[in-house]
Structure formats: structure tokens, C-alpha cells
Scaffold this active site. Structure first.
Site, short mmCIF file in Angstrom:
data_model
loop_
_atom_site.label_atom_id
_atom_site.label_comp_id
_atom_site.label_asym_id
_atom_site.label_seq_id
_atom_site.Cartn_x
_atom_site.Cartn_y
_atom_site.Cartn_z
N LYS A 1 54.80 61.41 75.34
CA LYS A 1 56.16 61.85 75.79
C LYS A 1 56.59 63.62 76.08
O LYS A 1 56.57 63.52 76.88
CB LYS A 1 57.23 60.87 75.52
CG LYS A 1 58.43 61.55 75.61
CD LYS A 1 58.99 62.69 75.21
CE LYS A 1 60.46 62.93 75.69
NZ LYS A 1 61.01 64.09 74.70
N ARG B 1 59.33 67.20 60.71
CA ARG B 1 59.36 67.59 61.47
C ARG B 1 58.97 69.42 61.35
O ARG B 1 57.83 69.39 62.20
CB ARG B 1 60.23 67.34 63.02
CG ARG B 1 60.69 66.75 63.53
CD ARG B 1 62.05 66.68 64.24
NE ARG B 1 63.36 65.81 64.54
CZ ARG B 1 64.10 65.24 63.11
NH1 ARG B 1 64.09 65.98 62.17
NH2 ARG B 1 64.78 63.80 63.48
N HIS C 1 66.73 58.03 76.94
CA HIS C 1 67.01 57.62 77.62
C HIS C 1 66.06 56.99 79.00
O HIS C 1 67.07 56.18 79.77
CB HIS C 1 67.59 58.84 78.76
CG HIS C 1 68.84 59.23 77.54
ND1 HIS C 1 69.84 58.81 76.41
CD2 HIS C 1 68.10 60.55 76.56
CE1 HIS C 1 70.18 59.97 75.44
NE2 HIS C 1 69.18 60.77 75.61
N ASP D 1 61.40 59.33 78.18
CA ASP D 1 62.05 59.27 76.78
C ASP D 1 63.42 57.68 76.52
O ASP D 1 63.16 57.39 77.22
CB ASP D 1 63.14 60.76 76.29
CG ASP D 1 64.71 60.78 77.63
OD1 ASP D 1 64.65 59.34 77.42
OD2 ASP D 1 64.00 62.17 77.97
#
Length: 216
Positions: A130, A88, A151, A149
Site C-alpha cells: 500500500k 510509527r 477505504h 487502503d
DNA sequence: CGTAGACCTGAATA
DNA sequence: TTATTCAGGTCTA
């Protein structure tokens, strides 16, 4: 009334959707890809301390601001490793460079429609629907944005089971769920998402594997 | 257009 | 104790 939302309002009374700086919000969420919340905040803290400017001291502790794009653009491999960001880190550096190369007109995106703003942001490398929605909701005031996301995806699969036809969250399915949320929660879809997200994290986090827990 | 894998890394789980 | 899974995604084949 909506029973799902009503129950979450009880669990997380007082929760609010913030109004944050677009650049910092975008960069922070770039760090969130397939990562844990604890590691994200730790990484952001590391970046501030290593690359940010000191902004004050209190009780012997020095505080640092979130790094400028120019500093983030200079990140090297050691920063990727020490921050714990891993792959990342490279994404973050690239996004910083993109933002310098082609600075978004945040005010325009703020007054534009949610859809326009999202598509513009998602046009950047490493910025998908997202993350674009996170910026829309948390930094640009688009209350109708619904960041989906892992969840929310899990919840959506149960709430809208009959409407979903893919096993994974494809762009098309993302947009479908976005529409379904909008139809159900209207202008408050973004807030609904926020409450649902916290409700799931707090009450369902681990109880998921092995059986269908009760809930929304 | 949908499905797999890859991508760093370490805490949690098996 | 060692191995596999998983975490606030996105990109590519």
C-alpha cells in the site's frame, strides 16, 4: 462509461493527483499506518518544527521544511511521544536509516514499470504494497498505481464481491484487486482510486456500520 | 497461503 | 463516567 467513477467526478470536481518528492512522500505515509489523517498531518508538522530547517517567515510565523533523512535518523523516544506517532516513530526512523544506507534511484524507479517500482520499494522494512503504491502514484508518476487502503478495500469488497475469497486484505488479494481495478479503469486506475477514496470519505465515513449504505 | 494479534495514542462512540 | 473501538499498515507467530 462507468457510473461509479462518473458519480465521484461530480462530488470531487477539481481534485488532482499531486507530484510530490519521493522521500517526503514515503516518510509521510510511513506515519499513516493505522492512524488518522488529522494526527498524521499534526505529526508531520511537529517533525518539521522540531527537526526541520527554517525556510522562511511570514507575519511573524516561521516555516520549516520537512526534516532531512539525517535528522530523522536521529529521532529519539521523546520525539516518538511528543509527535504522537507512537510505534510509527520507530518505523520512520528505521526507514530514514534504510534510505541513507541504500538510497533508491528515484529516476530509475520513475521510468521503470509500476510493478518493478512497487516491488523495489516494498522490499524495505515497514514498506508494504500500500505505501509503495502511494509513492508510485503520488511521487513517481505511475498513474496506474492503486493504493488499496482500508477505504478502497471496503469498496473493493462490494464492487468485486464475487472475485474476493479472503476476509482480510492479504498480499495475494491486494494484487488481485489491483488487477481488477486496472482492467476496469485502465491507465487511469490511480486517479479512479483517488476519486473513489474521497467520495467514500466524504459521503460514507460514518454511515457504514450497521447496514449496507447505497453507493458503488 | 490465510488468519489473528501486536504495535502508540487520543478522539469518538457505547 | 468508564470502557471499548478505531484510524489512509505492516510484521510476526
Amino acid at each position: 462509461t462507468d457510473t461509479h467513477l462518473a458519480r465521484t467526478l461530480e462530488v470531487a470536481r477539481g481534485l488532482r493527483v499531486l507530484a510530490q518528492e519521493p522521500t517526503e512522500t514515503l516518510c509521510s505515509y510511513i506515519c499513516s499506518a493505522a492512524n488518522s489523517v488529522d494526527r498524521i498531518s499534526a505529526a508531520v508538522g511537529y517533525l518539521a518544527q522540531e527537526l526541520g530547517e527554517p525556510i522562511g517567515a511570514l507575519d511573524g510565523a516561521t516555516y520549516f521544511a520537512f526534516p532531512s533523512l539525517e535528522r530523522l535518523a536521529t529521532m529519539r523516544k521523546e520525539h516518538f511521544e511528543e509527535s504522537g506517532l507512537g510505534f510509527r516513530g520507530e518505523h520512520l526512523r528505521d526507514v530514514a536509516r534504510q534510505l541513507i544506507e541504500r538510497p533508491p534511484d528515484w529516476e530509475r524507479l520513475r521510468s521503470a514499470t509500476h510493478d518493478e517500482a512497487r516491488e523495489a520499494l516494498a522490499g524495505m522494512r515497514w514498506v508494504g504494497l500500500k505505501i509503495a503504491d502511494c509513492v508510485c502514484l503520488f511521487a513517481l508518476g505511475h498513474d496506474d498505481a492503486v493504493p488499496i487502503d482500508t477505504h478502497v478495500w471496503a469498496l473493493a469488497k462490494r464492487i468485486f464481491r464475487s472475485e474476493i475469497r479472503t476476509r482480510s486484505l492479504t498480499p495475494a488479494t491486494y494484487r488481485l484487486i489491483d488487477r481488477l481495478f486496472s482492467e476496469r479503469y485502465g491507465r487511469w486506475a490511480g486517479w479512479a482510486q483517488e476519486y473513489l477514496y474521497h467520495w467514500r470519505r466524504q459521503t460514507m465515513a460514518s454511515a457504514e456500520r450497521g447496514g449496507q449504505p447505497s453507493g458503488p
